[in-house]
Design a protein around this motif. Structure first.
Motif, short mmCIF file in Angstrom:
data_model
loop_
_atom_site.label_atom_id
_atom_site.label_comp_id
_atom_site.label_asym_id
_atom_site.label_seq_id
_atom_site.Cartn_x
_atom_site.Cartn_y
_atom_site.Cartn_z
N LYS A 1 0.79 -1.22 0.00
CA LYS A 1 0.00 0.00 0.00
C LYS A 1 0.83 1.28 0.00
O LYS A 1 0.32 2.35 -0.32
CB LYS A 1 -0.93 0.02 1.21
CG LYS A 1 -1.98 -1.06 1.15
CD LYS A 1 -2.87 -1.01 2.37
CE LYS A 1 -3.92 -2.12 2.30
NZ LYS A 1 -4.76 -2.11 3.50
N LYS A 2 2.10 1.19 0.40
CA LYS A 2 2.96 2.37 0.51
C LYS A 2 4.33 2.06 -0.07
O LYS A 2 4.74 0.89 -0.17
CB LYS A 2 3.13 2.78 1.97
CG LYS A 2 1.87 3.21 2.66
CD LYS A 2 2.12 3.55 4.11
CE LYS A 2 2.11 2.27 4.92
NZ LYS A 2 1.98 2.39 6.34
N ILE A 3 5.03 3.12 -0.39
CA ILE A 3 6.42 3.01 -0.80
C ILE A 3 7.22 4.01 0.03
O ILE A 3 6.86 5.18 0.11
CB ILE A 3 6.61 3.28 -2.30
CG1 ILE A 3 5.93 2.18 -3.12
CG2 ILE A 3 8.09 3.39 -2.66
CD1 ILE A 3 5.99 2.38 -4.63
N ALA A 4 8.28 3.51 0.68
CA ALA A 4 9.23 4.39 1.36
C ALA A 4 10.32 4.69 0.35
O ALA A 4 10.79 3.81 -0.36
CB ALA A 4 9.81 3.69 2.58
N TYR A 5 10.72 5.96 0.30
CA TYR A 5 11.82 6.29 -0.60
C TYR A 5 12.76 7.27 0.07
O TYR A 5 12.41 7.96 1.03
CB TYR A 5 11.31 6.81 -1.94
CG TYR A 5 10.62 8.14 -1.95
CD1 TYR A 5 11.31 9.31 -2.28
CD2 TYR A 5 9.27 8.25 -1.67
CE1 TYR A 5 10.67 10.54 -2.32
CE2 TYR A 5 8.62 9.47 -1.70
CZ TYR A 5 9.32 10.60 -2.03
OH TYR A 5 8.69 11.82 -2.06
N VAL A 6 13.98 7.28 -0.42
CA VAL A 6 15.02 8.16 0.11
C VAL A 6 15.26 9.26 -0.91
O VAL A 6 15.63 9.00 -2.05
CB VAL A 6 16.32 7.38 0.40
CG1 VAL A 6 17.41 8.32 0.87
CG2 VAL A 6 16.06 6.28 1.42
N GLY A 7 15.00 10.49 -0.47
CA GLY A 7 15.25 11.67 -1.29
C GLY A 7 16.40 12.46 -0.70
O GLY A 7 17.13 11.98 0.17
N ILE B 1 7.43 8.87 2.57
CA ILE B 1 6.47 7.80 2.30
C ILE B 1 5.44 8.35 1.32
O ILE B 1 5.01 9.50 1.43
CB ILE B 1 5.73 7.35 3.59
CG1 ILE B 1 6.73 6.91 4.67
CG2 ILE B 1 4.72 6.25 3.29
CD1 ILE B 1 7.47 5.64 4.38
N VAL B 2 5.03 7.50 0.38
CA VAL B 2 3.96 7.87 -0.54
C VAL B 2 3.01 6.68 -0.66
O VAL B 2 3.44 5.53 -0.67
CB VAL B 2 4.52 8.29 -1.93
CG1 VAL B 2 5.21 7.15 -2.64
CG2 VAL B 2 3.43 8.91 -2.79
N SER B 3 1.73 6.98 -0.71
CA SER B 3 0.71 5.94 -0.89
C SER B 3 0.66 5.56 -2.36
O SER B 3 0.73 6.43 -3.23
CB SER B 3 -0.65 6.46 -0.44
OG SER B 3 -1.68 5.56 -0.84
#
Length: 169
Positions: A59-65, A77-79
């Motif tokens: 349901k979510k994606i964690a990403y490193v910016g 985090i983005v849904s």
């Protein structure tokens, strides 16, 4: 683009693709979702990112910016249903954790940063803002943190160290 990575969701229905809209580019600058048949579903983000990780529930994606000044990284985090991403924490990764983030597409399936219930992530480094220590002080400049993926959560230091993962895989 020349710099692209794709990872299938844990449920197998979607594929996330991080790529670059311009050439030459060594980092990703967008994250898009595609169906398993190849049709684009939506663009989730259009900003520079180093790596991304599906939550176990898909349901979510964690990403490193990157921070605005480029001096640190930040977890966001983005849904997968869309909407604006939310920032979790700005941090400086340990050298070992940075190496894993740099080759995330090779580690994503075997080294999970997500808790089994898709509510928390684990990371190694030093947050840019001081955090309370629940486990005493460690001589290491790098610490292991767990943070809830809800907006407004604070990282919880659990130990000194340079690399950590959830063991449920």
């Amino acid at each position: 683009g020349r710099s692209a990575a794709l990872i299938r969701s844990p449920l197998g229905k979607l594929i996330a693709v991080a790529d670059s809209r311009s050439e030459p580019h060594s980092l990703h600058d967008q994250l898009r979702l595609f169906s398993s048949t190849g049709e684009e579903v939506r663009t989730l983000i259009q900003e520079p990112l180093l790596s991304f990780f599906w939550s176990p529930d898909g349901k979510k994606i964690a990403y490193v910016g990157f921070t605005m000044d480029g001096q640190a990284l930040e977890w966001k985090i983005v849904s997968v249903d869309g909407g604006d991403p939310w920032e979790l924490v700005k941090f400086k990764p340990s050298p070992e954790f940075l190496a894993m983030l740099s080759f995330y597409d090779q580690y994503a399936l075997s080294h999970s940063i997500w808790s089994p219930d898709s509510t928390r992530i684990v990371f190694a480094g030093a947050p840019l803002t001081p955090t309370p220590s629940n486990n005493g002080d460690s001589p290491s400049p790098y610490k292991i943190f767990i943070i809830n993926t809800n907006s407004g959560s604070k990282p919880n230091e659990i130990a000194g160290g340079t690399l950590a993962f959830w063991s449920w895989n």
